[in-house]
Motif scaffolding. Structure first.
Motif, PDB file in Angstrom:
ATOM      1  N   LEU A 100       2.382   4.086  15.508  1.00  0.00           N
ATOM      2  CA  LEU A 100       2.659   5.423  16.042  1.00  0.00           C
ATOM      3  C   LEU A 100       1.363   5.948  16.634  1.00  0.00           C
ATOM      4  O   LEU A 100       0.322   5.965  15.966  1.00  0.00           O
ATOM      5  N   TYR A 101       1.422   6.349  17.904  1.00  0.00           N
ATOM      6  CA  TYR A 101       0.247   6.803  18.632  1.00  0.00           C
ATOM      7  C   TYR A 101       0.399   8.286  18.989  1.00  0.00           C
ATOM      8  O   TYR A 101       1.501   8.756  19.274  1.00  0.00           O
ATOM      9  N   LEU A 102      -0.719   9.004  19.009  1.00  0.00           N
ATOM     10  CA  LEU A 102      -0.749  10.375  19.517  1.00  0.00           C
ATOM     11  C   LEU A 102      -1.547  10.392  20.814  1.00  0.00           C
ATOM     12  O   LEU A 102      -2.581   9.725  20.933  1.00  0.00           O
ATOM     13  N   TRP A 103      -1.021  11.137  21.771  1.00  0.00           N
ATOM     14  CA  TRP A 103      -1.654  11.232  23.102  1.00  0.00           C
ATOM     15  C   TRP A 103      -2.915  12.087  23.000  1.00  0.00           C
ATOM     16  O   TRP A 103      -2.880  13.223  22.525  1.00  0.00           O
ATOM     17  N   ALA A 113      -0.611   6.014  12.870  1.00  0.00           N
ATOM     18  CA  ALA A 113      -0.032   5.310  11.729  1.00  0.00           C
ATOM     19  C   ALA A 113       0.328   3.896  12.165  1.00  0.00           C
ATOM     20  O   ALA A 113       0.613   3.646  13.336  1.00  0.00           O
ATOM     21  N   LEU A 114       0.284   2.952  11.214  1.00  0.00           N
ATOM     22  CA  LEU A 114       0.732   1.596  11.495  1.00  0.00           C
ATOM     23  C   LEU A 114       1.338   1.013  10.232  1.00  0.00           C
ATOM     24  O   LEU A 114       0.989   1.414   9.119  1.00  0.00           O
ATOM     25  N   HIS A 115       2.270   0.064  10.427  1.00  0.00           N
ATOM     26  CA  HIS A 115       2.966  -0.539   9.296  1.00  0.00           C
ATOM     27  C   HIS A 115       3.248  -2.013   9.590  1.00  0.00           C
ATOM     28  O   HIS A 115       3.785  -2.359  10.644  1.00  0.00           O
ATOM     29  N   GLY A 116       2.871  -2.860   8.644  1.00  0.00           N
ATOM     30  CA  GLY A 116       3.187  -4.285   8.743  1.00  0.00           C
ATOM     31  C   GLY A 116       2.370  -5.050   9.744  1.00  0.00           C
ATOM     32  O   GLY A 116       2.691  -6.207  10.037  1.00  0.00           O
ATOM     33  N   ALA A 117       1.313  -4.472  10.314  1.00  0.00           N
ATOM     34  CA  ALA A 117       0.537  -5.153  11.345  1.00  0.00           C
ATOM     35  C   ALA A 117      -0.252  -6.308  10.736  1.00  0.00           C
ATOM     36  O   ALA A 117      -0.785  -6.190   9.634  1.00  0.00           O
ATOM     37  N   PRO A 118      -0.355  -7.439  11.443  1.00  0.00           N
ATOM     38  CA  PRO A 118      -1.185  -8.555  10.980  1.00  0.00           C
ATOM     39  C   PRO A 118      -2.629  -8.109  10.784  1.00  0.00           C
ATOM     40  O   PRO A 118      -3.089  -7.154  11.424  1.00  0.00           O
ATOM     41  N   PRO A 119      -3.380  -8.778   9.902  1.00  0.00           N
ATOM     42  CA  PRO A 119      -4.739  -8.331   9.543  1.00  0.00           C
ATOM     43  C   PRO A 119      -5.657  -8.114  10.735  1.00  0.00           C
ATOM     44  O   PRO A 119      -6.341  -7.098  10.804  1.00  0.00           O
ATOM     45  N   ARG A 120      -5.677  -9.067  11.684  1.00  0.00           N
ATOM     46  CA  ARG A 120      -6.587  -8.922  12.827  1.00  0.00           C
ATOM     47  C   ARG A 120      -6.244  -7.690  13.651  1.00  0.00           C
ATOM     48  O   ARG A 120      -7.119  -6.912  14.053  1.00  0.00           O
ATOM     49  N   LEU A 121      -4.974  -7.497  13.873  1.00  0.00           N
ATOM     50  CA  LEU A 121      -4.535  -6.341  14.655  1.00  0.00           C
ATOM     51  C   LEU A 121      -4.770  -5.050  13.883  1.00  0.00           C
ATOM     52  O   LEU A 121      -5.175  -4.035  14.445  1.00  0.00           O
ATOM     53  N   ALA A 122      -4.495  -5.080  12.572  1.00  0.00           N
ATOM     54  CA  ALA A 122      -4.712  -3.885  11.747  1.00  0.00           C
ATOM     55  C   ALA A 122      -6.174  -3.479  11.754  1.00  0.00           C
ATOM     56  O   ALA A 122      -6.508  -2.294  11.732  1.00  0.00           O
ATOM     57  N   LYS A 123      -7.056  -4.481  11.806  1.00  0.00           N
ATOM     58  CA  LYS A 123      -8.488  -4.187  11.847  1.00  0.00           C
ATOM     59  C   LYS A 123      -8.870  -3.522  13.161  1.00  0.00           C
ATOM     60  O   LYS A 123      -9.653  -2.566  13.196  1.00  0.00           O
ATOM     61  N   GLU A 124      -8.318  -4.040  14.255  1.00  0.00           N
ATOM     62  CA  GLU A 124      -8.641  -3.494  15.572  1.00  0.00           C
ATOM     63  C   GLU A 124      -7.967  -2.149  15.816  1.00  0.00           C
ATOM     64  O   GLU A 124      -8.486  -1.310  16.538  1.00  0.00           O
TER      65      GLU A 124
END
Length: 756
Positions: A100-103, A113-124
């Motif tokens: 979920l992104y805010l402009w 907010a983020l949910h279930g993202a793979p570790p590399r992506l969650a880090k970035e």
């Protein structure tokens, strides 16, 4: 050849016919059964689909309910709401992960907010990260077109970069393993405020129902953001009102001390310092009075004992201290950190001893000025580095002004008391003055009588100057015709009478023989022959003329120096009495204004507290509004109508007896109030402004006689509930009698309506 046993053609035909009929009967029996089985299979399939749809709907309803529960249990907190929305959307839509992104601004989003993202992506893409969206990316397209973007296979996109940087939107394909992507804009009144995105790691497009569900979640996120904004504004307004109320209360308390302790500065100074320290969140405070080129601490609040000892003598603050700056500039001055000043670093005894003894770091000094002259200062101290706000500085400035008034009042009163001790001949007069400090007419009557008696004069007058003419204010031993003549003929400053001459020259005028004075032409001579006359001006500050005391001898008998000095004293006492009354009336008026403001602020704060506690209970808020409006406007009833399309419907009612209450609710059940001139409510809605009708029965345009007969009201007031210029409803306040509402009551209802 024997015919026995031979088959007869006729018999065969019969047998064949019988068999055919039997098979036909069997077929007729089997066909309905097959149809039935086919129908049953169809029903089974429909039932399975219905169960699947029901399960899917139930799951969506459960998810929506869970999100709404999070919203209601976390007012003003967006993070748990975003997380709940994201988790439910990802799970129900069978996605691998979501964000979920805010402009933020043109071309940029912030990860909320983020949910279930793979570790590399969650880090970035950790929460709070700001990313720039390329025009052709999924987020860039959402920003450009402001509608849903659905990509069946991210890697098949023309603008796909392989391998892309991890921090770019296309990096999700590689570092998140995304293949199918769905992004939905979060819009408020057509403006983009964010985006909702979910991803699958296989090529499997989302269904229309799933897209519809994600859109619903995006709308819920927008509602949560708007609710949080409104709640934040409401809390800020409540805090402002609470702070204003606290300051008004403190000011009122100080004014009460001033009025209850005339001539006593110590309790006034203590009350000022205590309130200033408390409201401004300081540790202790000091009030200084100027003595020569230095300052003496005359009052302290909560100061450490060592600091009290350090300030026991007259001090001369250096220029880099807050007190020194306030003395030089005659403006408020504060030092954020005393230990960073040049005086402290170089070991100036004034600064070092004060900091060591008081332990303070931040200090604010506000000068006390009388007619531009520095007479003292108020200083408040914090033992941590934390500068005072503009509002806090303004509050201390207000206390400093009050201290100047208290000092001036005390000075005037002390002068009066000194005069009482020195002038034993005027003891009776001063007793009357002290007993009638704020009854000016009694004071003037006593002064004029005592002046005539003590100076052995035959007659006496006191004139008040209105800026243009001298008007008779008090008399002694004057006949009614003479009084009437004096009232009808006010005196203009000039040379023709002793009063006019004293007013013109702003000095004492002594006419030893009025008949020998060619300039004396006042017509009052016709009423009684005059001998010697004395006119003493009543001057404030030595220049401003307040009036004249006139004494008349029945024969030529000049006034003595002591008598002239005594009348001059009486003139000064008259000035003091007039000034005391003026100051008292100003204090009384200010106190009444503060008391009324405090009552309205308290009522408004109470309403806002109910609103803040009932964010999602609209009926409680509406009921509180109509009850408060009724009470503060001294009305008998109040109704509140909400807009429903182009008409208005009753939403809250207060003030009626139970039976009338029921009849009114029944009357308005299903009844629509149009925006027209036929009712006060409709008129306020039509004109989008406050409508005041002193008597509805005398208003030719008023047509809602049915409601009036049941409610029994006469005077009515309608205030529109405005939201961004649109009328969302109307508050209707009424009285049983045709008694117009006051301007302040109308203003108060208008305030409630705007806050709605």
């Amino acid at each position: 050849m024997s015919l026995k046993g031979a088959k007869s053609p006729t018999r065969d035909r019969k047998l064949r016919s019988t068999g055919t009929k039997a098979r036909a009967r069997v077929d007729r029996i089997r066909k309905p059964r097959a149809d039935l089985e086919q129908q049953l299979e169809k029903y089974r399939h429909e039932l399975v689909e219905a169960r699947e749809h029901l399960a899917e709907a139930l799951e969506q309803q459960t998810a929506t309910s869970e999100v709404l529960q999070v919203i209601s249990s976390s007012p003003g907190q967006l993070e748990p709401v975003f997380q709940a929305i994201l988790e439910n959307a990802t799970r129900i839509c069978e996605a691998k992960f979501g964000m979920l992104y805010l402009w933020e601004r043109e071309g940029q989003y912030r990860v909320a907010a983020l949910h279930g993202a793979p570790p590399r992506l969650a880090k970035e893409r950790r929460r709070g990260t700001v990313i720039r969206s390329a025009p052709g990316s999924i987020l860039g397209r959402v920003a450009q077109m402001k509608h849903t973007v659905h990509i069946a296979d991210v890697r098949a996109e023309k603008n796909h970069i392989d391998p892309p940087p991890a921090f770019t939107p296309s990096g999700i394909a590689i570092y998140g393993g995304a293949r199918t992507a769905l992004a939905v804009p979060m819009l408020k009144e057509g403006q983009l405020i964010g985006a909702f995105a979910i991803y699958r790691q296989e090529v499997r497009p989302f269904t229309d129902k799933q897209i519809e569900l994600i859109t619903s979640f995006a709308n819920q996120a927008v509602i949560a953001i708007e609710n949080t904004r409104l709640l934040s504004e409401l809390r800020q307004r409540t805090d402002d009102l609470s702070e204003s109320l606290e300051q008004q209360t403190a000011t009122s308390e100080v004014l009460r001390v001033i009025s209850s302790s005339p001539g006593e500065l110590e309790p006034v100074f203590r009350a000022m310092l205590a309130n200033a320290v408390r409201i401004c969140e300081a540790k202790f405070g000091t009030l200084y009075l100027r003595e020569g080129d230095g300052f003496r601490a005359v009052a302290m609040h909560n100061a450490p004992a060592a600091y009290v000892e350090a300030r026991a003598t007259i001090v001369h603050p250096p220029p880099d201290t807050s007190l020194g700056q306030a003395a030089m500039t005659k403006r408020a001055a504060q030092v954020a950190d005393v230990k960073q000043t040049k005086g402290y670093v170089e070991g100036n005894p004034f600064t070092v001893s004060a900091v060591d003894a008081g332990g303070y770091r931040t200090v604010l000094s506000v000068p006390m000025l009388k007619e531009g002259e520095l007479i003292g200062a108020i200083a408040i101290h914090r033992q941590e580095v934390r500068p005072f706000t503009d509002k806090q500085i303004e509050l201390v400035q207000n206390f400093a002004n009050q201290a100047v008034i208290a000092i001036e009042n005390t000075r005037l009163l002390n002068e009066l008391r000194e005069s009482l001790q020195q002038q034993t001949a005027t003891a009776d007069v001063l007793k009357v003055i002290s007993r009638s400090t704020f009854d000016l007419q009694m004071v003037l009557n006593t002064l004029v009588e005592s002046a005539a008696r003590l100076c052995e004069a035959e007659k006496a007058f006191i004139y008040r100057f209105d800026g243009e003419l001298l008007r008779m204010a008090a008399t002694y031993n004057i006949s009614e015709p003479h009084k009437d003549f004096g009232k009808r003929n006010p005196i203009r400053p000039g040379r023709h009478t002793v009063a006019a001459r004293a007013a013109l020259e702003r000095r004492t005028v002594h006419i030893e023989d009025v008949h020998a004075d060619p300039e004396y032409t006042y017509g009052a001579q016709d009423f009684a022959p005059h001998g010697s006359l004395l006119g003493v001006p009543m001057l404030r500050g030595g220049e401003e003329l307040l009036g004249v005391i006139v004494l008349i001898m029945g024969e030529v008998q000049p006034f003595t120096e002591k008598q002239i000095e005594l009348v001059t004293t009486f003139a000064d006492q008259a000035v003091i009495a007039i000034e005391n009354v003026r100051l008292f009336e100003e204090v009384q008026a200010r106190t009444e204004e503060l008391s009324e403001s405090l009552q309205q602020q308290t009522a408004t704060a109470d309403v806002l507290k109910v609103i803040s506690r009932s964010t999602f209970d609209l009926q409680t808020v509406l009921d509180t509004l109509v009850e408060s409006a009724t009470r503060l406007c001294e009305a008998d009833y109040a109704w509140l109508f909400q807009r429903d399309g182009d008409v208005f419907r009753l939403a809250a009612i207060y003030g009626h007896a139970a039976d009338v209450h029921g009849r009114l609710k029944e009357y308005f059940q299903g009844r629509e109030v149009p925006a027209d001139r036929g009712s006060v409510t409709g008129r306020a809605a039509l004109e989008a402004r406050v409508v005041h009708v002193p008597d509805v029965l005398a208003d030719p345009d008023y047509t809602w006689s049915g409601a009036q007969e049941i409610g029994g009201y006469r005077s009515a007031l309608g205030a529109p509930l405005l939201r961004k210029g649109d009328v969302a409803g109307v508050i209707f306040v009424a009285k049983k009698v045709p008694q117009p509402f006051t301007a302040k009551q109308i203003e108060l209802v208008t305030t409630f309506a705007i806050r709605r």
